[in-house]
Design a protein around this motif. Structure first.
Motif, mmCIF file in Angstrom:
data_model
loop_
_atom_site.group_PDB
_atom_site.id
_atom_site.type_symbol
_atom_site.label_atom_id
_atom_site.label_comp_id
_atom_site.label_asym_id
_atom_site.label_seq_id
_atom_site.Cartn_x
_atom_site.Cartn_y
_atom_site.Cartn_z
ATOM 1 N N ASP A 24 -81.459 38.705 -42.763
ATOM 2 C CA ASP A 24 -80.410 39.320 -41.593
ATOM 3 C C ASP A 24 -79.194 38.377 -41.421
ATOM 4 O OD1 ASP A 24 -79.726 41.533 -40.009
ATOM 5 O OD2 ASP A 24 -80.851 40.550 -38.356
ATOM 6 N N ILE A 25 -78.776 37.774 -42.217
ATOM 7 C CA ILE A 25 -77.611 36.949 -42.428
ATOM 8 C C ILE A 25 -76.657 37.689 -42.932
ATOM 9 C CG2 ILE A 25 -76.332 34.915 -42.714
ATOM 10 C CD1 ILE A 25 -79.182 33.512 -42.687
ATOM 11 N N HIS A 26 -75.475 38.263 -42.063
ATOM 12 C CA HIS A 26 -74.182 39.048 -42.723
ATOM 13 C C HIS A 26 -72.962 38.274 -42.701
ATOM 14 C CE1 HIS A 26 -77.183 42.298 -42.916
ATOM 15 N NE2 HIS A 26 -77.574 41.998 -41.671
ATOM 16 N N LEU A 27 -72.218 38.324 -44.209
ATOM 17 C CA LEU A 27 -71.034 37.958 -44.190
ATOM 18 C C LEU A 27 -70.088 38.781 -44.225
ATOM 19 C CD1 LEU A 27 -73.325 35.686 -45.425
ATOM 20 C CD2 LEU A 27 -70.974 34.458 -46.388
ATOM 21 N N THR A 28 -68.840 38.505 -43.676
ATOM 22 C CA THR A 28 -67.617 39.471 -43.814
ATOM 23 C C THR A 28 -66.467 38.733 -43.855
ATOM 24 O OG1 THR A 28 -68.822 41.102 -42.019
ATOM 25 C CG2 THR A 28 -66.473 41.283 -42.187
ATOM 26 N N LEU A 29 -65.544 39.527 -45.021
ATOM 27 C CA LEU A 29 -64.398 38.845 -45.285
ATOM 28 C C LEU A 29 -63.327 39.709 -44.752
ATOM 29 C CD1 LEU A 29 -65.263 38.461 -49.108
ATOM 30 C CD2 LEU A 29 -64.103 36.649 -47.686
ATOM 31 N N VAL A 30 -62.531 38.917 -43.535
ATOM 32 C CA VAL A 30 -61.429 39.713 -42.855
ATOM 33 C C VAL A 30 -60.057 39.603 -43.733
ATOM 34 C CG1 VAL A 30 -60.381 40.040 -40.666
ATOM 35 C CG2 VAL A 30 -62.550 39.498 -40.795
ATOM 36 N N GLN A 31 -59.485 40.536 -43.768
ATOM 37 C CA GLN A 31 -58.273 40.503 -44.908
ATOM 38 C C GLN A 31 -57.078 41.321 -43.984
ATOM 39 O OE1 GLN A 31 -59.708 43.177 -47.761
ATOM 40 N NE2 GLN A 31 -60.433 41.630 -49.076
#
Length: 283
Positions: free
Chosen positions: A176-183
């Motif tokens: 339940d660790i989520h990574l998000t790349l913001v562009q």
């Protein structure tokens, strides 16, 4: 069982919070009732937020080119309280031809844009896994999916961050660790005014590098369409989603630029299908 997305109060760790998007994210999280540990190079830059929000904001001085400082600050932060959301935001760009860049400029650019976020991400994975989850927000850019002249070292850092994040996101999703790349695209954060330039050399002055350099030096940020406050709100909203996106493209300019780049790459790939198949062993 409540998850991170449902918690009333979360603890954020945000790098590069003195100005730009980092400051907007810090202010937004505080207004939403969360706690923030904000890292800066100039601690006085957040005095107004500390006055308003008191002990819900902790300010740490951090130089991302010093690995020992990263370990010290993260250790102190985790001893105070668990961290739920990490934002790797700090960054800058060196502008100039690859040939013009000094070795130190290249090293510092990759250190800040790629190696420091990798080390920070790694440092938080174990505590997040042990506490049952967390979110890591990587502030990339349209420059993580496209390439332009004068930004070779910047693109190296951002493209590297995208590949690293895509890999790690698969490793830790079960925890339940989520990574998000913001562009983000062109946003009114003062980023353009803070560009660093190589020493210009004659061979590049009258070609694409010189033209791009002059265009950037004369850029009017008031014409940029990205609103950093709205961008911060959009990023914050993903932390309330149970399944946040791996990539978050923000800005019409970003959307169109990345769409064009991906379309071009797909077309080029498909044109090579017969060649790709031709190198296999023949029975």
């Amino acid at each position: 069982m409540p998850t991170l997305a449902d918690q009333a109060e979360r603890h954020w760790f945000i790098t590069g919070a003195a100005g730009g998007l980092g400051r907007h994210l810090t202010a937004h999280a505080l207004r939403e009732g969360d706690r923030v540990t904000a890292t800066v190079r100039r601690p006085a830059a957040l005095d107004d937020l500390r006055e308003t929000h008191g002990d819900r904001l902790t300010v740490e001085v951090l130089d991302l080119t010093r690995p020992a400082d990263i370990d010290r600050v993260i250790g102190a932060t985790l001893r105070r309280r668990p961290v739920d959301i990490v934002v790797n935001n700090a960054g800058y760009a060196v502008v100039g031809a690859a040939e013009e860049m000094t070795a130190q400029q290249v090293r510092d650019q990759v250190e800040v844009l790629l190696l420091a976020p990798m080390m920070i991400t790694r440092a938080f994975l174990r505590p997040m896994r042990e506490q049952g989850g967390g979110r890591i927000i990587q502030i990339s850019s349209m420059g993580g999916q496209i390439g332009t002249p004068t930004h070779s070292a910047y693109h190296a850092g951002k493209w590297g961050l995208e590949g690293y994040t895509e890999s790690v996101s698969q490793e830790v999703a079960d925890f339940d660790i989520h990574l998000t790349l913001v562009q983000p695209g062109a946003t009114r954060t003062g980023f353009a005014a803070a560009l660093r330039y190589t020493t210009e050399t004659a061979p590049y002055r009258d070609h694409v590098v010189g033209r791009t350099r002059r265009a950037l030096a004369g850029a009017d940020e008031s014409l940029f369409t990205g609103d950093p406050a709205r961008l911060a709100a959009a990023v914050h909203a993903t932390t309330r989603q149970h399944r946040p996106p791996l990539r978050l493209t923000l800005g019409a300019d970003t959307y169109h630029a990345i769409h064009a780049a991906l379309t071009e790459r797909r077309t080029a790939l498909e044109s090579q299908q017969p060649l790709a198949a031709s190198v296999a062993f023949r029975d």
